[in-house]
Design a protein around this motif. Structure first.
Motif, PDB file in Angstrom:
ATOM      1  N   SER A 147      98.931  50.447  53.037  1.00  0.00           N
ATOM      2  CA  SER A 147      98.448  49.171  53.260  1.00  0.00           C
ATOM      3  C   SER A 147      97.054  48.689  53.076  1.00  0.00           C
ATOM      4  CB  SER A 147      99.017  48.591  54.529  1.00  0.00           C
ATOM      5  OG  SER A 147      98.197  49.790  55.800  1.00  0.00           O
ATOM      6  N   LEU A 148      96.177  49.888  52.894  1.00  0.00           N
ATOM      7  CA  LEU A 148      94.773  49.784  52.693  1.00  0.00           C
ATOM      8  C   LEU A 148      94.248  48.759  51.632  1.00  0.00           C
ATOM      9  CD1 LEU A 148      93.237  53.365  53.115  1.00  0.00           C
ATOM     10  CD2 LEU A 148      93.196  51.355  54.654  1.00  0.00           C
ATOM     11  N   ALA A 149      93.211  48.046  51.770  1.00  0.00           N
ATOM     12  CA  ALA A 149      92.809  47.212  50.421  1.00  0.00           C
ATOM     13  C   ALA A 149      92.729  48.054  49.527  1.00  0.00           C
ATOM     14  CB  ALA A 149      91.282  46.764  50.931  1.00  0.00           C
ATOM     15  N   ALA A 150      92.937  47.574  48.129  1.00  0.00           N
ATOM     16  CA  ALA A 150      93.151  48.453  46.887  1.00  0.00           C
ATOM     17  C   ALA A 150      91.885  49.334  46.558  1.00  0.00           C
ATOM     18  CB  ALA A 150      93.306  47.442  45.883  1.00  0.00           C
ATOM     19  N   LYS A 156      89.647  56.433  48.809  1.00  0.00           N
ATOM     20  CA  LYS A 156      90.154  57.602  49.775  1.00  0.00           C
ATOM     21  C   LYS A 156      90.933  58.364  48.893  1.00  0.00           C
ATOM     22  CE  LYS A 156      90.384  55.650  54.164  1.00  0.00           C
ATOM     23  NZ  LYS A 156      89.344  56.721  54.732  1.00  0.00           N
ATOM     24  N   VAL A 157      91.605  58.071  47.954  1.00  0.00           N
ATOM     25  CA  VAL A 157      92.543  58.813  46.945  1.00  0.00           C
ATOM     26  C   VAL A 157      91.611  60.044  46.262  1.00  0.00           C
ATOM     27  CG1 VAL A 157      93.875  58.746  45.020  1.00  0.00           C
ATOM     28  CG2 VAL A 157      94.839  57.536  46.863  1.00  0.00           C
ATOM     29  N   GLN A 158      90.646  59.310  45.656  1.00  0.00           N
ATOM     30  CA  GLN A 158      89.380  60.296  44.888  1.00  0.00           C
ATOM     31  C   GLN A 158      88.893  61.253  45.636  1.00  0.00           C
ATOM     32  OE1 GLN A 158      87.137  57.212  43.296  1.00  0.00           O
ATOM     33  NE2 GLN A 158      88.854  56.387  42.118  1.00  0.00           N
ATOM     34  N   LYS A 159      88.534  60.734  46.975  1.00  0.00           N
ATOM     35  CA  LYS A 159      87.706  61.693  48.000  1.00  0.00           C
ATOM     36  C   LYS A 159      88.550  62.878  48.170  1.00  0.00           C
ATOM     37  CE  LYS A 159      84.469  58.604  50.293  1.00  0.00           C
ATOM     38  NZ  LYS A 159      84.137  58.247  51.531  1.00  0.00           N
ATOM     39  N   SER A 207      88.392  53.758  37.718  1.00  0.00           N
ATOM     40  CA  SER A 207      87.275  54.417  37.218  1.00  0.00           C
ATOM     41  C   SER A 207      85.792  53.827  38.016  1.00  0.00           C
ATOM     42  CB  SER A 207      86.966  54.228  35.686  1.00  0.00           C
ATOM     43  OG  SER A 207      88.069  54.749  35.126  1.00  0.00           O
ATOM     44  N   VAL A 208      85.784  52.622  37.855  1.00  0.00           N
ATOM     45  CA  VAL A 208      84.671  52.100  38.496  1.00  0.00           C
ATOM     46  C   VAL A 208      84.324  52.435  40.111  1.00  0.00           C
ATOM     47  CG1 VAL A 208      83.223  49.835  39.083  1.00  0.00           C
ATOM     48  CG2 VAL A 208      84.348  50.176  36.938  1.00  0.00           C
ATOM     49  N   VAL A 209      85.605  52.509  40.679  1.00  0.00           N
ATOM     50  CA  VAL A 209      85.415  52.934  42.153  1.00  0.00           C
ATOM     51  C   VAL A 209      85.138  54.481  42.296  1.00  0.00           C
ATOM     52  CG1 VAL A 209      86.912  53.463  43.867  1.00  0.00           C
ATOM     53  CG2 VAL A 209      87.336  51.374  42.754  1.00  0.00           C
ATOM     54  N   ASN A 210      85.353  55.327  41.192  1.00  0.00           N
ATOM     55  CA  ASN A 210      85.284  56.564  41.175  1.00  0.00           C
ATOM     56  C   ASN A 210      83.507  56.669  40.951  1.00  0.00           C
ATOM     57  OD1 ASN A 210      85.905  59.230  41.414  1.00  0.00           O
ATOM     58  ND2 ASN A 210      86.558  59.660  39.276  1.00  0.00           N
ATOM     59  N   LEU A 211      82.957  55.828  39.978  1.00  0.00           N
ATOM     60  CA  LEU A 211      81.712  55.908  39.680  1.00  0.00           C
ATOM     61  C   LEU A 211      80.572  55.343  40.929  1.00  0.00           C
ATOM     62  CD1 LEU A 211      79.299  56.259  37.942  1.00  0.00           C
ATOM     63  CD2 LEU A 211      79.487  53.544  37.242  1.00  0.00           C
ATOM     64  N   ALA A 212      81.441  54.418  41.799  1.00  0.00           N
ATOM     65  CA  ALA A 212      80.486  54.161  43.139  1.00  0.00           C
ATOM     66  C   ALA A 212      80.504  55.256  43.897  1.00  0.00           C
ATOM     67  CB  ALA A 212      81.191  52.931  43.494  1.00  0.00           C
ATOM     68  N   LYS A 214      80.861  58.587  43.278  1.00  0.00           N
ATOM     69  CA  LYS A 214      80.098  59.573  42.891  1.00  0.00           C
ATOM     70  C   LYS A 214      78.708  59.322  43.170  1.00  0.00           C
ATOM     71  CE  LYS A 214      80.611  62.969  40.995  1.00  0.00           C
ATOM     72  NZ  LYS A 214      80.761  64.103  41.942  1.00  0.00           N
ATOM     73  N   LEU A 215      78.297  58.161  43.241  1.00  0.00           N
ATOM     74  CA  LEU A 215      76.850  57.380  43.570  1.00  0.00           C
ATOM     75  C   LEU A 215      76.369  57.148  44.910  1.00  0.00           C
ATOM     76  CD1 LEU A 215      76.275  55.177  40.611  1.00  0.00           C
ATOM     77  CD2 LEU A 215      75.372  57.261  40.685  1.00  0.00           C
ATOM     78  N   LYS A 216      77.762  57.678  45.676  1.00  0.00           N
ATOM     79  CA  LYS A 216      77.640  57.537  47.287  1.00  0.00           C
ATOM     80  C   LYS A 216      77.538  55.877  47.939  1.00  0.00           C
ATOM     81  CE  LYS A 216      75.688  62.056  47.936  1.00  0.00           C
ATOM     82  NZ  LYS A 216      77.128  62.589  47.882  1.00  0.00           N
ATOM     83  N   ILE A 217      78.323  55.154  46.973  1.00  0.00           N
ATOM     84  CA  ILE A 217      78.351  53.726  47.442  1.00  0.00           C
ATOM     85  C   ILE A 217      79.847  53.602  47.838  1.00  0.00           C
ATOM     86  CG2 ILE A 217      78.174  51.392  46.476  1.00  0.00           C
ATOM     87  CD1 ILE A 217      75.866  52.292  44.634  1.00  0.00           C
ATOM     88  N   ASP A 218      79.895  52.883  48.800  1.00  0.00           N
ATOM     89  CA  ASP A 218      81.437  52.301  49.259  1.00  0.00           C
ATOM     90  C   ASP A 218      81.700  50.927  48.442  1.00  0.00           C
ATOM     91  OD1 ASP A 218      83.505  50.785  50.692  1.00  0.00           O
ATOM     92  OD2 ASP A 218      83.025  52.221  52.156  1.00  0.00           O
ATOM     93  N   ALA A 219      82.871  51.173  47.431  1.00  0.00           N
ATOM     94  CA  ALA A 219      83.058  50.383  46.581  1.00  0.00           C
ATOM     95  C   ALA A 219      83.688  49.188  47.184  1.00  0.00           C
ATOM     96  CB  ALA A 219      84.351  50.838  45.684  1.00  0.00           C
ATOM     97  N   GLU A 220      84.377  49.151  48.525  1.00  0.00           N
ATOM     98  CA  GLU A 220      84.796  48.034  49.224  1.00  0.00           C
ATOM     99  C   GLU A 220      83.541  47.154  49.687  1.00  0.00           C
ATOM    100  OE1 GLU A 220      88.054  45.657  50.507  1.00  0.00           O
ATOM    101  OE2 GLU A 220      88.131  47.677  49.465  1.00  0.00           O
ATOM    102  N   VAL A 221      82.891  47.952  50.323  1.00  0.00           N
ATOM    103  CA  VAL A 221      81.697  47.308  50.940  1.00  0.00           C
ATOM    104  C   VAL A 221      80.752  46.720  49.703  1.00  0.00           C
ATOM    105  CG1 VAL A 221      79.306  47.426  52.155  1.00  0.00           C
ATOM    106  CG2 VAL A 221      81.348  48.711  52.951  1.00  0.00           C
TER     107      VAL A 221
END
Length: 268
Positions: A147-150, A156-159, A207-212, A214-221
C-alpha cells in the motif's frame, strides 16, 4: 442534552488528546468521528504525513508543530477504535514502539558496538529478521507494504536488495540504465505498443528512483517538492496572464513557454 466536559487541562498533553478522542467517539460525541473506521481514515493518515513533510521543507516550525499534532491525532484515533473493539489501546502502542527501540538499539542500551550508521542499519535488519522468526527461506524483500506510494515502495525494494549486494557501486551505471530505459520507451512509442509502453515507462521510473537512491535523495520527497514547485509557478503564470489580459486557453504552447520562462527567471 448535557454537553460533554473536556478533560482536565492540567493533564499531560497526550492524556488530554487520548481523552478528547474517546469523548468524540462516545455516545453523545461527534457523529462524524463516531462513523470513522480504520479504512475510512487511511486517506487522512497519508495526507497528514505529506503535510508534515511540506512543513519540514518550508522550515516552518509553527506549521510543523501543528502538522505533527494532526499526524499524532491519526495514531490516537486508530488506537481508540482498537480500544472499542477490545484489541489494544494507545498505551500499548507507545509501549510496543518503546520496547522495539530498546531492542533494536543494543549499541545504545546494551553491549553491542556499531562504528557508524551503516553498521547500525545492518544490525537493525539482523534484529528485525530475528524478531520475525529468522526464516532464511523468506525473501529479503518481505515486509514492504504493497500500500506504500509507488515511488516510496520502489525505493524501499531497492534498498533491501542493495543490503545483500544487488546494487551498483556508483551512480554512473545507473545513469546509463536510465538512458537505456528511456530508449526502450521511445521504441515502444515508435511501435505504437500500448502494453509495452506502460511496462517501459514503469521500468524508466524504477530506474530514476534507483538513481535518486544512489545520490541519497528521497524520490518521494523530491517528486512531491517538484510538483509543488510546478504548482507555484503555474499559479504565477496564471496571475501574469491575468495582468496582461491574456486567456491561457487561447495561447500557443510557445506563448505559454514565454510566460513560464519569465516567471522562472524571476524566481531563479
Amino acid at each position: 442534552m448535557e454537553k460533554i466536559r473536556p478533560p482536565d487541562p492540567a493533564l499531560p498533553g497526550i492524556d488530554q488528546l487520548v481523552g478528547i478522542v474517546a469523548q468524540l467517539r462516545a455516545p453523545g460525541g461527534c457523529p462524524w468521528d463516531r462513523e470513522q473506521t480504520h479504512a475510512s481514515l487511511r486517506g487522512g493518515l497519508l495526507e497528514e504525513a505529506y503535510e508534515v513533510v511540506t512543513a519540514i521543507d518550508n522550515s516552518d516550525d509553527e506549521n510543523l508543530r501543528e502538522e505533527l499534532g494532526d499526524l499524532l491525532l491519526q495514531s490516537v484515533f486508530h488506537a481508540q477504535i482498537a480500544v472499542e473493539e477490545g484489541r489494544f489501546n494507545f498505551d500499548d502502542v507507545a509501549r510496543s514502539i518503546s520496547e522495539k527501540l530498546i531492542r533494536r538499539h543494543p549499541h545504545v542500551f546494551g553491549e553491542d558496538q556499531c562504528a557508524d550508521s551503516a553498521a547500525v542499519l545492518q544490525r537493525w535488519e539482523e534484529i528485525k529478521r530475528t524478531e520475525k522468526g529468522g526464516d532464511a527461506a523468506k525473501s529479503v524483500l518481505d515486509g514492504i507494504p504493497s500500500s506504500l506510494a509507488a515511488l516510496m515502495r520502489a525505493q524501499k525494494v531497492q534498498k533491501k536488495a542493495a543490503k545483500v549486494g544487488f546494487d551498483w557501486d556508483a551512480a554512473a551505471p545507473v545513469i546509463t540504465k536510465v538512458r537505456e530505459e528511456l530508449a526502450e520507451v521511445e521504441a515502444a512509442i515508435a511501435a505504437q505498443n500500448a502494453n509495452a509502453l506502460e511496462d517501459e515507462i514503469g521500468d524508466l521510473l524504477f530506474s530514476v528512483v534507483n538513481l535518486a537512491r544512489k545520490l541519497k535523495i528521497d524520490a518521494e520527497v523530491a517528486l512531491h517538492r517538484a510538483t509543488g514547485k510546478f504548482i507555484a509557478r503555474f499559479h504565477a503564470v496564471e496571475a501574469l496572464a491575468r495582468e496582461r489580459s491574456l486567456a491561457l486557453e487561447k495561447l500557443t504552447l510557445a506563448e505559454l513557454d514565454v510566460l513560464w520562462d519569465e516567471i522562472k527567471s524571476r524566481r531563479a
